[in-house]
Write a protein that holds these residues in place. Structure first.
Motif, short mmCIF file in Angstrom:
data_model
loop_
_atom_site.label_atom_id
_atom_site.label_comp_id
_atom_site.label_asym_id
_atom_site.label_seq_id
_atom_site.Cartn_x
_atom_site.Cartn_y
_atom_site.Cartn_z
N ARG A 38 0.88 -1.17 0.00
CA ARG A 38 0.00 0.00 0.00
C ARG A 38 0.92 1.23 0.00
O ARG A 38 1.87 1.29 0.79
CB ARG A 38 -0.89 -0.01 1.24
CG ARG A 38 -1.89 -1.16 1.20
CD ARG A 38 -2.94 -1.00 2.27
NE ARG A 38 -2.48 -1.51 3.54
CZ ARG A 38 -3.27 -1.62 4.63
NH1 ARG A 38 -4.52 -1.24 4.59
NH2 ARG A 38 -2.79 -2.11 5.74
N THR A 39 0.66 2.18 -0.85
CA THR A 39 1.56 3.33 -0.93
C THR A 39 0.86 4.59 -0.45
O THR A 39 -0.34 4.78 -0.65
CB THR A 39 2.10 3.56 -2.36
OG1 THR A 39 1.00 3.73 -3.26
CG2 THR A 39 2.96 2.39 -2.81
N GLU A 56 -2.24 10.94 -1.16
CA GLU A 56 -2.25 10.06 -2.34
C GLU A 56 -2.06 8.63 -1.83
O GLU A 56 -0.98 8.31 -1.30
CB GLU A 56 -1.14 10.44 -3.30
CG GLU A 56 -1.19 9.68 -4.60
CD GLU A 56 -0.48 10.44 -5.71
OE1 GLU A 56 -1.08 10.63 -6.76
OE2 GLU A 56 0.68 10.83 -5.48
N TRP A 57 -3.06 7.81 -1.96
CA TRP A 57 -3.06 6.47 -1.35
C TRP A 57 -3.41 5.43 -2.40
O TRP A 57 -4.35 5.62 -3.17
CB TRP A 57 -4.09 6.44 -0.22
CG TRP A 57 -4.21 5.12 0.49
CD1 TRP A 57 -4.99 4.06 0.15
CD2 TRP A 57 -3.54 4.74 1.69
NE1 TRP A 57 -4.83 3.04 1.05
CE2 TRP A 57 -3.95 3.43 2.00
CE3 TRP A 57 -2.61 5.38 2.53
CZ2 TRP A 57 -3.46 2.75 3.13
CZ3 TRP A 57 -2.13 4.70 3.64
CH2 TRP A 57 -2.55 3.41 3.93
N ARG A 58 -2.67 4.35 -2.44
CA ARG A 58 -3.02 3.24 -3.34
C ARG A 58 -3.04 1.95 -2.55
O ARG A 58 -2.06 1.62 -1.86
CB ARG A 58 -2.00 3.12 -4.48
CG ARG A 58 -2.06 4.27 -5.45
CD ARG A 58 -1.23 4.00 -6.71
NE ARG A 58 -1.39 5.10 -7.64
CZ ARG A 58 -0.65 6.20 -7.64
NH1 ARG A 58 0.34 6.33 -6.77
NH2 ARG A 58 -0.88 7.16 -8.51
N GLU A 59 -4.14 1.21 -2.64
CA GLU A 59 -4.23 -0.06 -1.94
C GLU A 59 -3.29 -1.09 -2.53
O GLU A 59 -2.71 -1.90 -1.81
CB GLU A 59 -5.67 -0.61 -2.02
CG GLU A 59 -6.59 -0.11 -0.94
CD GLU A 59 -6.10 -0.43 0.48
OE1 GLU A 59 -6.01 0.54 1.28
OE2 GLU A 59 -5.82 -1.60 0.80
N ARG A 60 -3.15 -1.08 -3.85
CA ARG A 60 -2.18 -1.96 -4.53
C ARG A 60 -1.23 -1.08 -5.31
O ARG A 60 -1.39 -0.84 -6.50
CB ARG A 60 -2.91 -2.91 -5.49
CG ARG A 60 -3.51 -4.15 -4.77
CD ARG A 60 -4.22 -5.07 -5.77
NE ARG A 60 -3.41 -5.36 -6.96
CZ ARG A 60 -2.40 -6.24 -6.99
NH1 ARG A 60 -2.05 -6.91 -5.93
NH2 ARG A 60 -1.76 -6.45 -8.11
N GLY A 61 -0.28 -0.53 -4.60
CA GLY A 61 0.66 0.41 -5.20
C GLY A 61 2.03 -0.21 -5.41
O GLY A 61 2.28 -1.36 -5.02
N ALA A 73 6.30 5.74 -9.34
CA ALA A 73 5.38 5.34 -8.27
C ALA A 73 3.99 5.32 -8.88
O ALA A 73 3.63 6.23 -9.63
CB ALA A 73 5.45 6.32 -7.09
N GLY A 74 3.23 4.26 -8.60
CA GLY A 74 1.90 4.19 -9.20
C GLY A 74 1.19 2.91 -8.83
O GLY A 74 1.49 2.29 -7.80
N GLU A 75 0.25 2.51 -9.69
CA GLU A 75 -0.51 1.27 -9.46
C GLU A 75 0.40 0.07 -9.71
O GLU A 75 1.17 0.05 -10.68
CB GLU A 75 -1.70 1.20 -10.43
CG GLU A 75 -2.77 2.25 -10.17
CD GLU A 75 -3.49 2.05 -8.82
OE1 GLU A 75 -3.44 0.92 -8.29
OE2 GLU A 75 -4.06 3.03 -8.32
N ALA A 76 0.29 -0.93 -8.85
CA ALA A 76 1.16 -2.09 -8.95
C ALA A 76 1.03 -2.77 -10.31
O ALA A 76 2.05 -3.08 -10.96
CB ALA A 76 0.84 -3.08 -7.83
#
Ligand code: GUN
Ligand code: ZN
Length: 461
Positions: A38-39, A56-61, A73-76
């Protein structure tokens, strides 16, 4: 240290910007390392926009590290496709965030953290100065520097602005140790020519000349930066502050760090020593020490004029909340300083500060905000502990989880203790989770620390 984890010290350093590589990392650097988890980063300063919008939050980053920098940096899913050859490190549900930046601490006070029962001047005389006397011994300075850097990394602190002692040996020891680890360290020799023990003071000329020699030796080496470091007005004569101002003018790329308006007795002392000046900050202004690159520790009991002058001149404040509670100094007006346009960073101020943990330091900042009637949002607290401190140190390459920034990263684990795990399971949003983490977490919640793209704590590759 909790859990018996010791940072793998004395690893070959990586240099920012893809300098010389060592051994296998030369090979690995070709395709980079892709961290999955998570990023958590920022789109904007959460003091300037609604905090929830700044996150800025990504569950699957994912974060791609290469050559000591964050390359992407971004979506996995997207980054896995774009970088199929990168070595993958799966951090599961841990939170990948920028490494913490501690914009004010004292490495020679590592051994005297948690010393009982004194206010500032008494604490300096009783505990600090006797300990700092030892740092003329290069072996002692080197041993403490290694322990201090281990503690920083164990707590996810990848960069700091550190005070050394008056001894040039103390600066050499810290910079050498930080350079070996590839860490971003700003530091400087304390300039102090009065109101301290004989064996610990320099004089105006010597303080100037030793600082100038250290600047020549260390500036720009690896990831190191120099901070001109007059301790504070009570321990520097006017001649010494003038010498510090001359050094700052001659080396405008250096930082300058000192203490300002920490305790009421200190302020009264400064008034007696400099009766001709309107207030405490005016002493530093007179000698050209208040301008961009200046980091003022504490800045609690400010007059309105001083607050406005800090903003107008572009000097920053290091907020040191565990220290301010521990030494009984007072409640810094962080929200007011930010609203006035002053750059503010977060700092442990070890050993006046009572913890090496930036999570504990955020918790103390929250509590001090509450005592002032201003509850800081978790996004604001994390921002102060990363980008805010990096800005205070004028090191924009630090404190951001974004392409082009240094690959100084932490993996935070909100499931490391029973109380934190059960609270994290109930978290309703990323900021709720971050808040639980900063209130309940400690170094056990720091699963891994990467400095310049190199794993330094040992949990993950
Ligand atoms: N003011 C001057 N020196 C110091 C120090 O070492 N620690 C703190 N907290 N305040 C200071
Ligand atoms: Zn300090």
């Amino acid at each position: 240290m909790h859990g018996g984890i010791r940072a793998p010290a004395r690893r070959a350093a990586s240099t920012l910007g893809g300098g010389r590589g060592f051994g296998y990392r030369c090979l690995m650097a070709d395709h980079g390392v892709l961290l999955l988890g998570r990023t958590f980063g920022f789109r904007a300063d959460p003091f300037l926009v609604p905090p929830e919008e700044a996150i800025e939050w990504r569950e699957r980053g994912a974060v791609l590290m290469r050559g000591g920098l964050i390359e992407a940096a971004g979506e996995a899913d997207a980054l896995i496709v774009a970088h199929p050859q990168a070595r993958r490190v799966d951090c599961g549900r841990r939170i990948l965030a920028a490494g913490f930046v501690d914009c004010h601490n004292h490495y020679p006070q590592t051994r005297i953290i948690a010393s009982w029962g004194a206010r500032l001047i008494d604490w300096l005389n009783r505990y600090t100065f006797p300990e700092e006397m030892r740092f003329g011994d290069p072996a002692y300075a080197a041993a403490v520097a290694e322990d201090y850097l281990d503690l920083l990394l164990a707590n996810g602190i990848t960069a700091a602005s550190a005070y050394c002692t008056t001894h040039p040996e103390s600066v050499d020891a810290l910079f050498a140790a930080a350079e070996r680890r590839g860490m971003a360290m700003t530091a400087g020799k304390v300039m102090m020519d009065r109101n301290a023990p004989e064996g610990l003071i320099d004089d105006a000329q010597r303080g100037h000349d030793e600082s100038a020699a250290l600047i020549a030796r260390w500036r720009g080496r690896g990831r190191l930066a120099y901070a001109i470091t007059p301790r504070f007005a009570p321990t520097s004569s006017p001649a010494q502050l003038e010498a510090a101002g001359a050094l700052f003018a001659a080396n405008p790329d250096c930082a300058m760090q000192t203490h300002l308006s920490e305790q009421t007795e200190e302020i009264a002392w400064v008034r007696r020593l400099y009766p001709e000046e309107a207030d405490y900050l005016a002493v530093y202004e007179r000698f050209g020490l208040v301008r961009p690159g200046a980091i003022m520790g504490h800045a609690i009991h400010l007059e309105p004029r001083e607050k406005a002058a800090l903003a107008q001149r572009g000097a920053a404040v290091a907020h040191c909340p565990t220290s301010n509670a521990f030494i009984g100094s007072g409640l810094c007006d962080v929200a007011g300083l930010k609203a006035a346009g002053v750059e503010v960073g977060l700092a442990t101020d070890v050993g006046g500060g009572s913890s090496f943990s930036m999570l504990a330091t955020m918790r103390a900042a929250y509590e001090i905000g509450q005592l002032r009637g201003a509850a800081l949002h978790p996004a604001q607290l994390f921002w102060l502990a990363t980008e805010g401190s990096a800005r205070a140190m004028r090191r924009p390459e630090l404190g951001r989880l974004a392409p082009g920034a240094a690959a100084d990263i932490v993996a935070l684990d909100p499931e490391t203790t029973p109380v934190l795990a059960q609270r994290a399971a109930r978290a309703e949003s990323p900021s709720d989770l971050l808040f639980a983490l900063l209130i309940l977490g400690d170094d056990r919640a720091v699963a891994e620390t990467w400095a310049g793209g190199v794993a330094m704590k040992g949990g993950f590759g």
